[in-house]
Design a protein around this motif. Structure first.
Motif, PDB file in Angstrom:
ATOM      1  N   THR A 102      52.592  40.179  48.676  1.00 10.20           N
ATOM      2  CA  THR A 102      51.407  40.728  49.346  1.00 10.20           C
ATOM      3  C   THR A 102      50.713  39.578  50.075  1.00 10.20           C
ATOM      4  O   THR A 102      49.825  38.935  49.504  1.00 10.20           O
ATOM      5  CB  THR A 102      50.445  41.371  48.310  1.00 10.20           C
ATOM      6  OG1 THR A 102      51.178  42.278  47.497  1.00 10.20           O
ATOM      7  CG2 THR A 102      49.291  42.096  48.985  1.00 10.20           C
ATOM      8  N   PRO A 103      51.119  39.284  51.308  1.00 12.41           N
ATOM      9  CA  PRO A 103      50.614  38.100  52.012  1.00 12.41           C
ATOM     10  C   PRO A 103      49.095  38.064  52.224  1.00 12.41           C
ATOM     11  O   PRO A 103      48.511  36.992  52.297  1.00 12.41           O
ATOM     12  CB  PRO A 103      51.346  38.131  53.350  1.00 12.41           C
ATOM     13  CG  PRO A 103      52.547  38.968  53.115  1.00 12.41           C
ATOM     14  CD  PRO A 103      52.165  39.959  52.063  1.00 12.41           C
ATOM     15  N   ASN A 104      48.467  39.230  52.329  1.00 13.37           N
ATOM     16  CA  ASN A 104      47.015  39.289  52.518  1.00 13.37           C
ATOM     17  C   ASN A 104      46.406  40.175  51.438  1.00 13.37           C
ATOM     18  O   ASN A 104      46.033  41.323  51.697  1.00 13.37           O
ATOM     19  CB  ASN A 104      46.673  39.827  53.922  1.00 13.37           C
ATOM     20  CG  ASN A 104      47.147  38.884  54.989  1.00 13.37           C
ATOM     21  OD1 ASN A 104      46.746  37.730  55.023  1.00 13.37           O
ATOM     22  ND2 ASN A 104      48.029  39.367  55.858  1.00 13.37           N
ATOM     23  N   PRO A 105      46.301  39.661  50.215  1.00 12.51           N
ATOM     24  CA  PRO A 105      45.863  40.504  49.105  1.00 12.51           C
ATOM     25  C   PRO A 105      44.380  40.879  49.185  1.00 12.51           C
ATOM     26  O   PRO A 105      43.547  40.108  49.641  1.00 12.51           O
ATOM     27  CB  PRO A 105      46.128  39.630  47.883  1.00 12.51           C
ATOM     28  CG  PRO A 105      46.003  38.231  48.388  1.00 12.51           C
ATOM     29  CD  PRO A 105      46.528  38.277  49.795  1.00 12.51           C
ATOM     30  N   THR A 106      44.108  42.088  48.722  1.00 10.03           N
ATOM     31  CA  THR A 106      42.740  42.555  48.583  1.00 10.03           C
ATOM     32  C   THR A 106      42.205  42.106  47.221  1.00 10.03           C
ATOM     33  O   THR A 106      42.966  41.614  46.377  1.00 10.03           O
ATOM     34  CB  THR A 106      42.683  44.095  48.639  1.00 10.03           C
ATOM     35  OG1 THR A 106      43.410  44.612  47.503  1.00 10.03           O
ATOM     36  CG2 THR A 106      43.287  44.628  49.938  1.00 10.03           C
ATOM     37  N   ASP A 107      40.918  42.307  46.997  1.00 13.75           N
ATOM     38  CA  ASP A 107      40.358  42.013  45.682  1.00 13.75           C
ATOM     39  C   ASP A 107      41.066  42.826  44.601  1.00 13.75           C
ATOM     40  O   ASP A 107      41.312  42.329  43.504  1.00 13.75           O
ATOM     41  CB  ASP A 107      38.855  42.303  45.649  1.00 13.75           C
ATOM     42  CG  ASP A 107      38.036  41.238  46.366  1.00 13.75           C
ATOM     43  OD1 ASP A 107      38.570  40.142  46.642  1.00 13.75           O
ATOM     44  OD2 ASP A 107      36.853  41.506  46.657  1.00 13.75           O
ATOM     45  N   GLU A 108      41.418  44.067  44.930  1.00 13.36           N
ATOM     46  CA  GLU A 108      42.107  44.929  43.962  1.00 13.36           C
ATOM     47  C   GLU A 108      43.488  44.353  43.629  1.00 13.36           C
ATOM     48  O   GLU A 108      43.910  44.400  42.471  1.00 13.36           O
ATOM     49  CB  GLU A 108      42.238  46.355  44.503  1.00 13.36           C
ATOM     50  CG  GLU A 108      40.909  47.099  44.619  1.00 13.36           C
ATOM     51  CD  GLU A 108      40.066  46.675  45.837  1.00 13.36           C
ATOM     52  OE1 GLU A 108      40.627  46.218  46.869  1.00 13.36           O
ATOM     53  OE2 GLU A 108      38.838  46.766  45.741  1.00 13.36           O
ATOM     54  N   ASP A 109      44.179  43.825  44.636  1.00 16.80           N
ATOM     55  CA  ASP A 109      45.484  43.198  44.386  1.00 16.80           C
ATOM     56  C   ASP A 109      45.328  42.002  43.452  1.00 16.80           C
ATOM     57  O   ASP A 109      46.105  41.828  42.516  1.00 16.80           O
ATOM     58  CB  ASP A 109      46.124  42.724  45.697  1.00 16.80           C
ATOM     59  CG  ASP A 109      46.492  43.857  46.633  1.00 16.80           C
ATOM     60  OD1 ASP A 109      46.879  44.937  46.152  1.00 16.80           O
ATOM     61  OD2 ASP A 109      46.382  43.645  47.857  1.00 16.80           O
ATOM     62  N   ILE A 110      44.332  41.188  43.725  1.00 18.86           N
ATOM     63  CA  ILE A 110      44.094  39.990  42.912  1.00 18.86           C
ATOM     64  C   ILE A 110      43.700  40.382  41.491  1.00 18.86           C
ATOM     65  O   ILE A 110      44.124  39.739  40.523  1.00 18.86           O
ATOM     66  CB  ILE A 110      43.037  39.077  43.574  1.00 18.86           C
ATOM     67  CG1 ILE A 110      43.586  38.544  44.903  1.00 18.86           C
ATOM     68  CG2 ILE A 110      42.649  37.933  42.642  1.00 18.86           C
ATOM     69  CD1 ILE A 110      42.551  37.838  45.768  1.00 18.86           C
ATOM     70  N   ASP A 111      42.941  41.451  41.357  1.00 16.93           N
ATOM     71  CA  ASP A 111      42.523  41.908  40.027  1.00 16.93           C
ATOM     72  C   ASP A 111      43.697  42.342  39.156  1.00 16.93           C
ATOM     73  O   ASP A 111      43.573  42.395  37.933  1.00 16.93           O
ATOM     74  CB  ASP A 111      41.535  43.073  40.142  1.00 16.93           C
ATOM     75  CG  ASP A 111      40.172  42.629  40.633  1.00 16.93           C
ATOM     76  OD1 ASP A 111      39.888  41.407  40.620  1.00 16.93           O
ATOM     77  OD2 ASP A 111      39.384  43.509  41.053  1.00 16.93           O
ATOM     78  N   LYS A 112      44.847  42.636  39.762  1.00 16.86           N
ATOM     79  CA  LYS A 112      46.024  43.052  38.988  1.00 16.86           C
ATOM     80  C   LYS A 112      46.711  41.873  38.306  1.00 16.86           C
ATOM     81  O   LYS A 112      47.574  42.080  37.456  1.00 16.86           O
ATOM     82  CB  LYS A 112      47.006  43.799  39.889  1.00 16.86           C
ATOM     83  CG  LYS A 112      46.463  45.160  40.311  1.00 16.86           C
ATOM     84  CD  LYS A 112      47.406  45.858  41.249  1.00 16.86           C
ATOM     85  CE  LYS A 112      46.768  47.157  41.726  1.00 16.86           C
ATOM     86  NZ  LYS A 112      47.541  47.761  42.806  1.00 16.86           N
ATOM     87  N   ILE A 113      46.337  40.650  38.672  1.00 16.83           N
ATOM     88  CA  ILE A 113      46.853  39.482  37.962  1.00 16.83           C
ATOM     89  C   ILE A 113      46.231  39.495  36.576  1.00 16.83           C
ATOM     90  O   ILE A 113      45.019  39.529  36.440  1.00 16.83           O
ATOM     91  CB  ILE A 113      46.524  38.166  38.713  1.00 16.83           C
ATOM     92  CG1 ILE A 113      47.279  38.107  40.039  1.00 16.83           C
ATOM     93  CG2 ILE A 113      46.855  36.956  37.843  1.00 16.83           C
ATOM     94  CD1 ILE A 113      46.949  36.889  40.881  1.00 16.83           C
ATOM     95  N   GLU A 114      47.070  39.474  35.565  1.00 20.01           N
ATOM     96  CA  GLU A 114      46.581  39.638  34.193  1.00 20.01           C
ATOM     97  C   GLU A 114      46.537  38.341  33.402  1.00 20.01           C
ATOM     98  O   GLU A 114      46.326  38.364  32.193  1.00 20.01           O
ATOM     99  CB  GLU A 114      47.450  40.664  33.464  1.00 20.01           C
ATOM    100  CG  GLU A 114      47.366  42.047  34.079  1.00 20.01           C
ATOM    101  CD  GLU A 114      48.246  43.056  33.389  1.00 20.01           C
ATOM    102  OE1 GLU A 114      49.231  42.666  32.722  1.00 20.01           O
ATOM    103  OE2 GLU A 114      47.947  44.253  33.515  1.00 20.01           O
ATOM    104  N   ASN A 115      46.728  37.210  34.053  1.00 22.82           N
ATOM    105  CA  ASN A 115      46.685  35.931  33.341  1.00 22.82           C
ATOM    106  C   ASN A 115      45.288  35.698  32.777  1.00 22.82           C
ATOM    107  O   ASN A 115      44.292  35.934  33.451  1.00 22.82           O
ATOM    108  CB  ASN A 115      47.050  34.791  34.289  1.00 22.82           C
ATOM    109  CG  ASN A 115      48.489  34.874  34.746  1.00 22.82           C
ATOM    110  OD1 ASN A 115      48.919  35.884  35.277  1.00 22.82           O
ATOM    111  ND2 ASN A 115      49.233  33.805  34.539  1.00 22.82           N
ATOM    112  N   VAL A 116      45.254  35.202  31.556  1.00 20.80           N
ATOM    113  CA  VAL A 116      43.990  34.975  30.859  1.00 20.80           C
ATOM    114  C   VAL A 116      43.507  33.546  31.095  1.00 20.80           C
ATOM    115  O   VAL A 116      44.282  32.588  30.983  1.00 20.80           O
ATOM    116  CB  VAL A 116      44.155  35.230  29.342  1.00 20.80           C
ATOM    117  CG1 VAL A 116      42.885  34.900  28.584  1.00 20.80           C
ATOM    118  CG2 VAL A 116      44.574  36.673  29.096  1.00 20.80           C
ATOM    119  N   CYS A 117      42.231  33.416  31.429  1.00 20.49           N
ATOM    120  CA  CYS A 117      41.578  32.104  31.555  1.00 20.49           C
ATOM    121  C   CYS A 117      40.401  32.096  30.591  1.00 20.49           C
ATOM    122  O   CYS A 117      39.419  32.803  30.791  1.00 20.49           O
ATOM    123  CB  CYS A 117      41.093  31.872  32.984  1.00 20.49           C
ATOM    124  SG  CYS A 117      40.124  30.345  33.158  1.00 20.49           S
TER     125      CYS A 117
END
Length: 154
Positions: A120-135
């Motif tokens: 997804t070369p131009n991700p939306t906030d929703e796309d980024i929110d699908k990253i589930e890595n924990v910080c």
């Protein structure tokens, strides 16, 4: 003991290991690659996130037998140039946005972000929110900014 040939960060390697040994332990203990971190061992925290044939995986849950004759990329090989001074656009954006706090999850975060940007070369906030890595430090706002910066740089 079985032997497995695979490509890790662009280099052909052969390892002797039980078929069910998680790839994470092959990387860390047999090959000395310490970028992927052990967090939970069940693929939930995603501190170990790496790529298998270009797709995001959690090597703590992938047996080495499933990786035979395949390509594994860890944070150490993400830039892919062989030049240790060259950074992948995501790594550069991470530095520019000063994302890291403790840094433990950052290799996995960066690998997840790189995988997202490859599909997804131009991700939306929703796309980024699908990253589930924990910080545990909660640097999610800076992670979002860095992903968007890297998308612009690509």
């Amino acid at each position: 003991m079985p032997r497995y040939s695979l490509t890790v960060n662009g280099k052909a390697v052969t390892v002797e290991a039980p078929a069910d040994l998680p790839l994470l332990w092959v990387l860390r203990d047999k090959l000395g690659i310490t970028g992927p971190k052990y967090g939970c061992g069940v693929g939930v925290c995603r501190a170990c996130t790496s790529h298998l044939d270009g797709k995001e995986i959690q090597p703590c849950t992938v047996p080495v037998a499933d990786c035979a004759d395949r390509e594994v990329t860890t944070i150490e090989g993400l830039a892919g140039s062989g030049d240790p001074d060259k950074l992948h656009p995501v790594q550069q954006a991470w530095l520019e946005e000063d994302v890291a706090q403790c840094g433990f999850c950052q290799p996995g975060q960066i690998m997840a972000a790189a995988a997202l940007l490859s599909r997804t070369p131009n991700p939306t906030d929703e796309d980024i929110d699908k990253i589930e890595n924990v910080c545990r430090c909660g640097s999610y706002f800076r992670i979002r900014k860095a992903i968007k910066r890297a998308a612009e740089a690509k």
